[in-house]
Design a protein around this motif. Sequence first.
Motif, PDB file in Angstrom:
ATOM      1  N   PRO A 154       0.826  -1.213   0.000  1.00 55.34           N
ATOM      2  CA  PRO A 154       0.000   0.000   0.000  1.00 55.34           C
ATOM      3  C   PRO A 154       0.850   1.248   0.000  1.00 55.34           C
ATOM      4  O   PRO A 154       1.865   1.323   0.666  1.00 55.34           O
ATOM      5  N   GLN A 155       0.450   2.218  -0.801  1.00 59.49           N
ATOM      6  CA  GLN A 155       1.142   3.491  -0.869  1.00 59.49           C
ATOM      7  C   GLN A 155       0.628   4.412   0.236  1.00 59.49           C
ATOM      8  O   GLN A 155      -0.410   4.178   0.846  1.00 59.49           O
ATOM      9  N   GLN A 156       1.375   5.493   0.460  1.00 59.69           N
ATOM     10  CA  GLN A 156       0.975   6.463   1.467  1.00 59.69           C
ATOM     11  C   GLN A 156      -0.334   7.112   1.061  1.00 59.69           C
ATOM     12  O   GLN A 156      -0.557   7.431  -0.095  1.00 59.69           O
ATOM     13  N   GLY A 192       4.066   1.970  17.218  1.00 64.08           N
ATOM     14  CA  GLY A 192       3.734   1.295  15.966  1.00 64.08           C
ATOM     15  C   GLY A 192       2.259   0.940  15.948  1.00 64.08           C
ATOM     16  O   GLY A 192       1.716   0.481  16.960  1.00 64.08           O
ATOM     17  N   VAL A 193       1.567   1.190  14.845  1.00 60.72           N
ATOM     18  CA  VAL A 193       0.154   0.837  14.729  1.00 60.72           C
ATOM     19  C   VAL A 193      -0.047  -0.114  13.550  1.00 60.72           C
ATOM     20  O   VAL A 193       0.602   0.031  12.520  1.00 60.72           O
ATOM     21  N   THR A 194      -0.927  -1.083  13.748  1.00 61.09           N
ATOM     22  CA  THR A 194      -1.311  -2.031  12.699  1.00 61.09           C
ATOM     23  C   THR A 194      -2.824  -2.001  12.571  1.00 61.09           C
ATOM     24  O   THR A 194      -3.536  -2.133  13.578  1.00 61.09           O
ATOM     25  N   LEU A 195      -3.343  -1.808  11.366  1.00 55.88           N
ATOM     26  CA  LEU A 195      -4.780  -1.664  11.130  1.00 55.88           C
ATOM     27  C   LEU A 195      -5.450  -3.017  10.905  1.00 55.88           C
ATOM     28  O   LEU A 195      -5.135  -3.721   9.949  1.00 55.88           O
ATOM     29  N   LYS A 196      -6.359  -3.393  11.804  1.00 58.33           N
ATOM     30  CA  LYS A 196      -7.185  -4.584  11.594  1.00 58.33           C
ATOM     31  C   LYS A 196      -8.336  -4.285  10.636  1.00 58.33           C
ATOM     32  O   LYS A 196      -8.850  -5.185   9.984  1.00 58.33           O
ATOM     33  N   SER A 197      -8.735  -3.033  10.588  1.00 56.32           N
ATOM     34  CA  SER A 197      -9.768  -2.590   9.649  1.00 56.32           C
ATOM     35  C   SER A 197      -9.506  -1.119   9.331  1.00 56.32           C
ATOM     36  O   SER A 197      -8.829  -0.411  10.088  1.00 56.32           O
ATOM     37  N   PHE A 211       0.663  12.821  11.101  1.00 54.55           N
ATOM     38  CA  PHE A 211      -0.232  12.163  10.137  1.00 54.55           C
ATOM     39  C   PHE A 211      -1.671  12.346  10.577  1.00 54.55           C
ATOM     40  O   PHE A 211      -1.996  12.306  11.759  1.00 54.55           O
ATOM     41  N   GLU A 212      -2.562  12.549   9.607  1.00 58.13           N
ATOM     42  CA  GLU A 212      -3.997  12.594   9.845  1.00 58.13           C
ATOM     43  C   GLU A 212      -4.713  12.128   8.590  1.00 58.13           C
ATOM     44  O   GLU A 212      -4.572  12.739   7.530  1.00 58.13           O
ATOM     45  N   GLY A 213      -5.411  11.032   8.687  1.00 59.01           N
ATOM     46  CA  GLY A 213      -6.113  10.504   7.514  1.00 59.01           C
ATOM     47  C   GLY A 213      -6.592   9.090   7.748  1.00 59.01           C
ATOM     48  O   GLY A 213      -6.570   8.573   8.878  1.00 59.01           O
ATOM     49  N   VAL A 214      -7.028   8.460   6.690  1.00 58.79           N
ATOM     50  CA  VAL A 214      -7.567   7.100   6.756  1.00 58.79           C
ATOM     51  C   VAL A 214      -6.492   6.119   6.311  1.00 58.79           C
ATOM     52  O   VAL A 214      -5.909   6.277   5.235  1.00 58.79           O
ATOM     53  N   LEU A 215      -6.238   5.102   7.126  1.00 57.35           N
ATOM     54  CA  LEU A 215      -5.308   4.030   6.773  1.00 57.35           C
ATOM     55  C   LEU A 215      -6.106   2.773   6.468  1.00 57.35           C
ATOM     56  O   LEU A 215      -6.996   2.399   7.233  1.00 57.35           O
ATOM     57  N   PRO A 216      -5.815   2.115   5.350  1.00 56.23           N
ATOM     58  CA  PRO A 216      -6.574   0.904   4.992  1.00 56.23           C
ATOM     59  C   PRO A 216      -6.187  -0.291   5.852  1.00 56.23           C
ATOM     60  O   PRO A 216      -5.147  -0.299   6.529  1.00 56.23           O
ATOM     61  N   GLY A 237     -11.262  -0.330  18.105  1.00 57.03           N
ATOM     62  CA  GLY A 237     -11.187  -1.784  17.969  1.00 57.03           C
ATOM     63  C   GLY A 237     -10.461  -2.239  16.726  1.00 57.03           C
ATOM     64  O   GLY A 237     -10.077  -3.403  16.612  1.00 57.03           O
ATOM     65  N   GLY A 238     -10.265  -1.333  15.768  1.00 58.82           N
ATOM     66  CA  GLY A 238      -9.598  -1.701  14.515  1.00 58.82           C
ATOM     67  C   GLY A 238      -8.127  -1.357  14.497  1.00 58.82           C
ATOM     68  O   GLY A 238      -7.470  -1.511  13.468  1.00 58.82           O
ATOM     69  N   VAL A 239      -7.578  -0.867  15.632  1.00 59.54           N
ATOM     70  CA  VAL A 239      -6.177  -0.424  15.666  1.00 59.54           C
ATOM     71  C   VAL A 239      -5.428  -1.174  16.759  1.00 59.54           C
ATOM     72  O   VAL A 239      -5.841  -1.175  17.924  1.00 59.54           O
ATOM     73  N   LEU A 240      -4.329  -1.840  16.368  1.00 59.41           N
ATOM     74  CA  LEU A 240      -3.419  -2.461  17.325  1.00 59.41           C
ATOM     75  C   LEU A 240      -2.220  -1.534  17.486  1.00 59.41           C
ATOM     76  O   LEU A 240      -1.615  -1.118  16.502  1.00 59.41           O
ATOM     77  N   MET A 241      -1.867  -1.213  18.763  1.00 65.61           N
ATOM     78  CA  MET A 241      -0.779  -0.276  19.014  1.00 65.61           C
ATOM     79  C   MET A 241       0.278  -0.924  19.900  1.00 65.61           C
ATOM     80  O   MET A 241      -0.041  -1.591  20.895  1.00 65.61           O
ATOM     81  N   SER A 242       1.550  -0.755  19.519  1.00 64.02           N
ATOM     82  CA  SER A 242       2.664  -1.230  20.332  1.00 64.02           C
ATOM     83  C   SER A 242       3.541  -0.051  20.682  1.00 64.02           C
ATOM     84  O   SER A 242       3.725   0.869  19.887  1.00 64.02           O
TER      85      SER A 242
END
Length: 268
Positions: A154-156, A192-197, A211-216, A237-242
């Motif tokens: 995925p691109q920015q 670090g964030v990982t998008l589940k949705s 950063f401000e926007g929608v991540l797929p 619930g759609g964001v995993l953060m470490s």
Amino acid sequence: MKWLKRKDNEPPVISLEQQRAQKLTEMGAQLWAARQEKSLSLEEMVVLTKIPRRLLVAIEEGNLNDLPEPVYIQGLIRQFADALGLNGVEFASHFPVASLPAIPKTAGKIRFMGQLRPLHLYLLYIFVIVCSVSSLSQLLNNAALRASNSQSNPQQETYLKTDPTHTKSSAKVQPVSDTLNSLKDNQSVQIGVTLKSSSWIRVVADGKTEFEGVLPEGTHRVWKAQEQLTVKTDNAGGVLMSVNQQEAKQMGEPGKVEEVKIAARPES
């Protein structure tokens, strides 16, 4: 009685069915000879061509009655020839599928068959449709493969959304105490964030919006700050953060607005 004499002098013609039978006998003998030359058994040909053994035998023996419609016979001959190293398309083209000019038994005037019968036209249409569907399927598979490859890298994101929280209740601002307690002494903090949705996210590092926007879905991003990092989302619930490469945790409940602030610990 001159008309009777002219009729008797006309050379007899061979029906389309007879042409097919004769041509199948000739081609079957050629395929049998090619198979013998390569020392291949019928069982081995079944594996190579995916054609049932009884149909291979019928082709070699020129038995038209044990084979399907002519258009399918031509396809079987092509596969058979290809497996033997021959030019299957050219070889199979000699087998008559549609109505062809009648071939007289003796040299003389060639008479042409009339218009195609409805059955022959129907078979020809089926053949064209099968070829078209096959080509379309290949194009769709290639397009799906390209789309899959593009999604894996995925691109920015180039489009931003306004802060959706202005229409919702105020977001809860709370530190993650158990995460803060586990941080090591250092002068910086990394999140670090990982998008589940797919989710809207805003990241502020040391007072500056990074950063401000929608991540797929499936996106993984990392941000660093010297003093403090703030992460806000409209779908906790759609964001995993470490934090500092520790085990990732879910920010909150699905569909809920959540904001988390992580401060770097000063050196002792």
